[in-house]
Design an enzyme around this catalytic site. Structure first.
Site: not given
Lengths: 389, 349
Positions: A126, A128, A160, A243, A372-373
């Site tokens: 949980g 996002s 997810s 992660e 990735n940014e």
């Protein structure tokens, strides 16, 4: 430096290999993002746990095998080599489990870890919210103390495994006047409580891999708080490190894909199909990079076993594995040519394998676990020392 | 299994780092560009005192008796310092002499370890031979033959190169039975391992070169202001540098593994070396490109030191097989099956 395995490590590998050979399902299981596949994977997790192989690196007292990280890498290599099913409870096993071991009370460890090990309880992320993705500090869902319960309100999204999972972990704002990453608390939420509504979201592959979770006056006992009140950020950073880092992304997965890619190149060349000249170089590069990822992981593990620590380096990993995974799948689709878009049920799909499915999944790599940014900013600021503003 | 260096190995790296940082400022590197030979016999002697040329030479012959695992971190430091002296050539020549014959070894190794003599190896993978002008002994190849000639028996044609630190030569020589020191299968094997040694040494230097280029770019990005802020605060600048840092760190693992493969002469040795050379060279060349972009126009000047390392990245890429050459070798091995695609891990119990 000695890159040869010891006799004990070889024996461990042999034991893992023998068990997997005898137990891995002959036919691949259906996707765990379907109800049927989810339950089939849960059953497989139970079987793994019964064999003592579900939580290889966990301490014995929590249902694990007490294996060190090197043995865990060896197990993972054997796991992928055997073609064993993906881990439906990876959110629990690799992310929340280690976090509970670090931040949980003895009661929480006893309550949660064994059921995670057996996958009696499968966990959803949980992290996002509609307005907080990689920017977790923008979290708005609130938890208000009412006696010995938190009353939770808000919405989580892109959770997810959310569609079929039993529990959800996430951060909630416990101090309404707080800003950014202060005033957040890490709470474990059962998804069967009154006031919880789960709405599955179909992903790019058409399956319900993640979900929206609406929380409306959901009463969660205060003992479900992990770590200190208003200090959830510290707990979440530990989880995020797991992660991005080596726990979840064992090199075996990428080695396995690289090996399959080499095999696909050989088959395509043998079939006499014309192959773009650049693809040979691309395949060689992918193979080298999978080696590099493996070696880097072994280097990190050796460092940890020697008492070292890792921090922001997990951001280097995140970029490398996610981009490598994508490049390997793109190369495979190029090799497949016109057949690259065939679904498994297409009459001409034989030999196409699961490259398309893998490609769709690989596309999520540079997005989840912090885009990735965001990782590039972390590398630039915390590793290279460039100014924040 | 332990993929780490010992405290002794790390300490020695620090020693070499400190020595080069204090004794070889970049001005000294540039000064040698204008010298006739481009080399300093005096500085080489001092390097011999800390063991650099004798690294891979046995203690019987006055060397340190170390292996490639010990040496890789030290060679990395010589790259960071942009040391122009023939470290790569020596790390190829010394073990080759050891393997060739005991009389050559007795005659040359002690002098090489002491910094009093130099030997170079000419290999077909290199179009030209570096440092032939300062060599006392030249090990020259012809097919599968290796010949040993003293300096007075060869004629050199200098080939001025883009990197002013690089001294390249075409060698004219006459072979005869008396100069031949290896041939056939033995000659081929020695030339193959020489190539791997040369490529590994270049790759190790490239790690230091890339690291230095990133360091220079970061320092400049923190100092230079545009639009009222440090340019290092711009995300476009951050992301370029982060990407090249990722490449460097993953090349590093490959280089260290290749050192292990050479020290143990493993079955996958040549492929492991090719992985290292291809990745480290690419990382260093990319670091040069990005560092130049971060510097902007000031980086495009002769006066700025940036190009000292940028040119080194280019010349090291071209020596002992460039990135493309090594990736082709990897593809031949991995795709065409000379090597199973199971090089690391998965070792059968």
């Amino acid at each position: 430096m000695d890159l040869n395995y010891t006799a004990e490590q070889d024996a461990f590998r042999k034991e893992a290999r023998a068990w997997l050979e005898a137990n891995v399902p002959r036919e691949p299981l259906p996707s765990f993002d379907t109800r049927e596949g989810f339950e089939a994977h849960r059953a497989w997790e139970k079987q793994l746990n019964a064999g003592g192989w579900a939580m290889v690196p966990w301490p014995v007292e929590y249902g694990g095998r007490g294996a060190n990280l090197l043995e865990w890498l060896i197990f993972e290599e054997e796991y992928y080599r055997a073609g064993a099913p993906g881990r439906v409870n990876q959110n629990g096993i690799f992310l929340l489990g280690p976090t509970i071991m670090e931040y949980g009370t003895p009661e929480q460890k006893a309550r949660f870890l064994p059921k995670m090990a057996s996958s009696e309880e499968v966990w959803a992320q949980g992290w996002s919210e509609p307005n907080a993705g990689s920017d977790m500090a923008a979290i708005q869902a609130s938890a208000v103390l009412d006696g010995d319960h938190y009353v939770i309100n808000g919405q989580k999204t892109w959770a997810s495994r959310g569609a079929y999972a039993d529990w959800l972990f996430g951060m909630f704002r416990t101090d309404p006047d707080s800003e950014r990453h202060r005033g957040l608390t890490f709470v474990l939420v059962p998804l069967d409580l009154p006031g919880v509504t789960v709405r599955p979201i179909e992903q790019l592959d058409g399956e319900a891999g993640f979900a929206e979770v609406f929380l409306n006056d959901v009463r969660v006992p205060v003992e479900n708080q992990l770590g200190e009140v208003n200090r959830g950020w510290d707990v979440a950073m530990a989880t995020a490190g797991f992660e991005r880092g080596l726990m979840l992304r064992s090199p075996a997965r990428f080695q396995n894909t690289a090996r399959k890619l080499v095999a696909l190149y050989r088959e395509t060349a043998a079939s006499g199909q014309p192959i773009d000249a650049g693809l040979r170089d691309t395949v060689a590069r992918c193979w080298v990079d999978a080696e590099a990822y493996t070696l880097n992981t072994y280097q990190t593990v050796s460092h940890l076993l020697a008492g070292g620590k890792i921090g922001s380096e997990s951001s280097l990993n995140k970029i490398f594995w996610s981009e490598l995974d994508l490049r390997m799948h793109e190369a495979a689709l190029s090799l497949l040519g016109a057949r690259a878009e065939l679904l498994p049920q297409a009459p001409a799909a034989e030999g196409v394998g699961d490259w398309l499915d893998g490609y769709l999944f690989a596309l999520s790599g540079p997005i989840y676990a912090g885009t990735n940014e965001v990782q590039r900013n972390i590398i630039a600021e915390r590793i290279l020392g460039l100014p924040r503003k | 299994m332990n993929f780490g260096f010992s405290e002794d190995q790390l300490l020695l790296q620090q020693t070499v780092h400190d020595f080069l940082a204090s004794e070889l400022p970049v001005d000294e590197v540039r000064k040698l560009w204008n010298e006739d030979t481009g080399r300093s016999a005096e500085f080489w002697k001092r390097l011999a005192e800390i063991g650099i040329p004798g690294l891979l030479i046995s203690e019987d012959h006055g060397g340190l008796g170390m292996n490639e695992i010990d040496g890789v971190l030290l060679i990395e430091e010589t790259g960071r310092a942009a040391l122009a002296e023939p470290v790569v050539q020596t790390s190829v020549a010394a073990p080759l002499i050891t393997a060739l014959s005991s009389s050559l070894a007795d005659q040359w190794l002690a002098k090489i370890a002491a910094g009093e003599a130099l030997a170079v190896v000419q290999h077909d993978v290199n179009a030209f031979t570096s440092d032939a002008h300062v060599a006392d002994l030249l090990l020259l190849s012809h097919g599968d033959e290796i010949h040993a000639l003293s300096a007075d028996r060869v004629s050199l044609t200098a080939q001025p190169a883009n990197d002013p630190s690089q001294r390249l030569f075409a060698i004219d020589w006459t072979r005869d039975d008396e100069t031949r020191v290896a041939s056939g299968k033995a000659g081929r094997a020695l030339l193959a391992i020489s190539l791997d040694r040369g490529a590994l040494a270049c790759a190790a230097q490239q790690l230091g070169v890339a690291d230095k280029l990133i360091e220079l770019a970061v320092a400049y990005a923190c100092e230079r202001k545009q639009f009222g802020v440090q340019i290092g605060s711009f995300q476009a600048v951050k992301h370029m540098l982060a990407d090249v840092k990722v490449r460097l760190e993953y090349a590093r693992s490959l280089v260290y593994r290749a050192a292990h493969s050479l020290a143990r002469d493993t079955r996958g040795r040549s492929v492991d070396v090719s992985c290292a050379k291809a990745a480290a060279s690419e990382a260093a060349v990319a670091a040069g490109r990005i560092a130049l972009q971060v510097h902007g126009a000031i980086g495009y000047t002769w006066e700025q030191d940036l190009h000292v390392w940028m040119r080194r990245a280019w010349s090291l890429d071209l020596a002992w097989g460039n990135s493309a050459w090594h990736r082709a070798r990897i593809a031949d091995a991995v795709i065409d099956g000379a090597l199973p695609a199971e090089n690391f891990g998965y070792s059968a119990p």
